[in-house]
Design a protein around this motif. Structure first.
Motif, PDB file in Angstrom:
ATOM      1  N   GLU A  48       0.916  -1.225  -0.068  1.00 33.75           N
ATOM      2  CA  GLU A  48      -0.039   0.051   0.030  1.00 33.75           C
ATOM      3  C   GLU A  48       0.970   1.371  -0.048  1.00 33.75           C
ATOM      4  OE1 GLU A  48      -2.566   0.204   3.267  1.00 33.75           O
ATOM      5  OE2 GLU A  48      -3.738  -1.758   2.663  1.00 33.75           O
ATOM      6  N   CYS A  57      -0.271  -4.246   1.528  1.00 33.10           N
ATOM      7  CA  CYS A  57      -1.744  -4.321   1.225  1.00 33.10           C
ATOM      8  C   CYS A  57      -2.550  -5.084   2.459  1.00 33.10           C
ATOM      9  CB  CYS A  57      -2.199  -4.707   0.090  1.00 33.10           C
ATOM     10  SG  CYS A  57      -1.547  -3.560  -1.345  1.00 33.10           S
ATOM     11  N   GLY A  58      -3.668  -4.664   2.874  1.00 26.15           N
ATOM     12  CA  GLY A  58      -4.182  -5.224   3.995  1.00 26.15           C
ATOM     13  C   GLY A  58      -5.123  -6.645   3.475  1.00 26.15           C
ATOM     14  N   TYR A  59      -4.933  -6.729   2.145  1.00 21.34           N
ATOM     15  CA  TYR A  59      -5.726  -8.054   1.800  1.00 21.34           C
ATOM     16  C   TYR A  59      -4.863  -9.248   1.634  1.00 21.34           C
ATOM     17  CZ  TYR A  59      -4.493  -5.935  -2.790  1.00 21.34           C
ATOM     18  OH  TYR A  59      -4.108  -5.167  -3.614  1.00 21.34           O
ATOM     19  N   ASN A  61      -1.685 -11.687   2.727  1.00 21.01           N
ATOM     20  CA  ASN A  61      -1.337 -12.386   3.671  1.00 21.01           C
ATOM     21  C   ASN A  61       0.119 -13.179   3.442  1.00 21.01           C
ATOM     22  OD1 ASN A  61      -3.106 -12.543   5.781  1.00 21.01           O
ATOM     23  ND2 ASN A  61      -4.579 -13.656   4.026  1.00 21.01           N
ATOM     24  N   PRO A  89      -2.705 -13.766  -1.960  1.00 23.99           N
ATOM     25  CA  PRO A  89      -3.624 -12.839  -2.369  1.00 23.99           C
ATOM     26  C   PRO A  89      -5.138 -13.345  -1.803  1.00 23.99           C
ATOM     27  CG  PRO A  89      -3.156 -14.013  -4.426  1.00 23.99           C
ATOM     28  CD  PRO A  89      -2.104 -14.415  -3.205  1.00 23.99           C
ATOM     29  N   PRO A  90      -6.043 -12.450  -1.741  1.00 26.66           N
ATOM     30  CA  PRO A  90      -7.504 -12.720  -1.550  1.00 26.66           C
ATOM     31  C   PRO A  90      -7.896 -13.928  -2.775  1.00 26.66           C
ATOM     32  CG  PRO A  90      -7.398 -10.553  -2.234  1.00 26.66           C
ATOM     33  CD  PRO A  90      -5.906 -10.999  -2.274  1.00 26.66           C
ATOM     34  N   SER A  92     -11.461 -16.109  -4.192  1.00 23.13           N
ATOM     35  CA  SER A  92     -12.690 -16.357  -3.941  1.00 23.13           C
ATOM     36  C   SER A  92     -13.054 -17.610  -4.817  1.00 23.13           C
ATOM     37  CB  SER A  92     -13.722 -15.445  -4.178  1.00 23.13           C
ATOM     38  OG  SER A  92     -13.634 -14.955  -5.384  1.00 23.13           O
TER      39      SER A  92
END
Length: 94
Positions: A48, A57-59, A61, A89-90, A92
């Motif tokens: 970020e 970046c908050g998303y 890990n 990364p996130p 889905s």
């Protein structure tokens, strides 16, 4: 400097064009800066903010040997020869 294995997952792996490689550094911050130097396209997905007060970046890990660096010293977490860093990364789906 320690030689560690970095493993990328999902779209980070696709951007880099490989899923596993070696980098050198003394801390997680060193490793992540080396990562974006090697693969500039990952910069916006990893940090970020850089500079005096860098933030991941908050998303994203980041795991060191299976432990989330958020529960360690974050970017200041030291790495040792043979360590493994996983960057997730996130994702889905179902």
């Amino acid at each position: 400097m320690a030689n560690i294995t970095v493993k990328l997952f999902a779209n980070l792996k696709e951007i880099a064009g490989e899923s596993s490689f070696s980098l050198s550094g003394e801390t997680i911050q060193d490793i992540l800066y080396s990562l974006i130097e090697k693969y500039p396209g990952l910069d916006e997905f990893v940090f970020e903010q850089k500079g005096n007060n860098p933030r991941i970046c908050g998303y994203i890990n980041v795991f060191l040997n299976g432990n989330n660096i958020k529960h360690m010293e974050e970017l200041d977490t030291n790495v040792n020869d043979g360590d493994e860093v996983g960057i997730f990364p996130p994702v889905s789906g179902g």
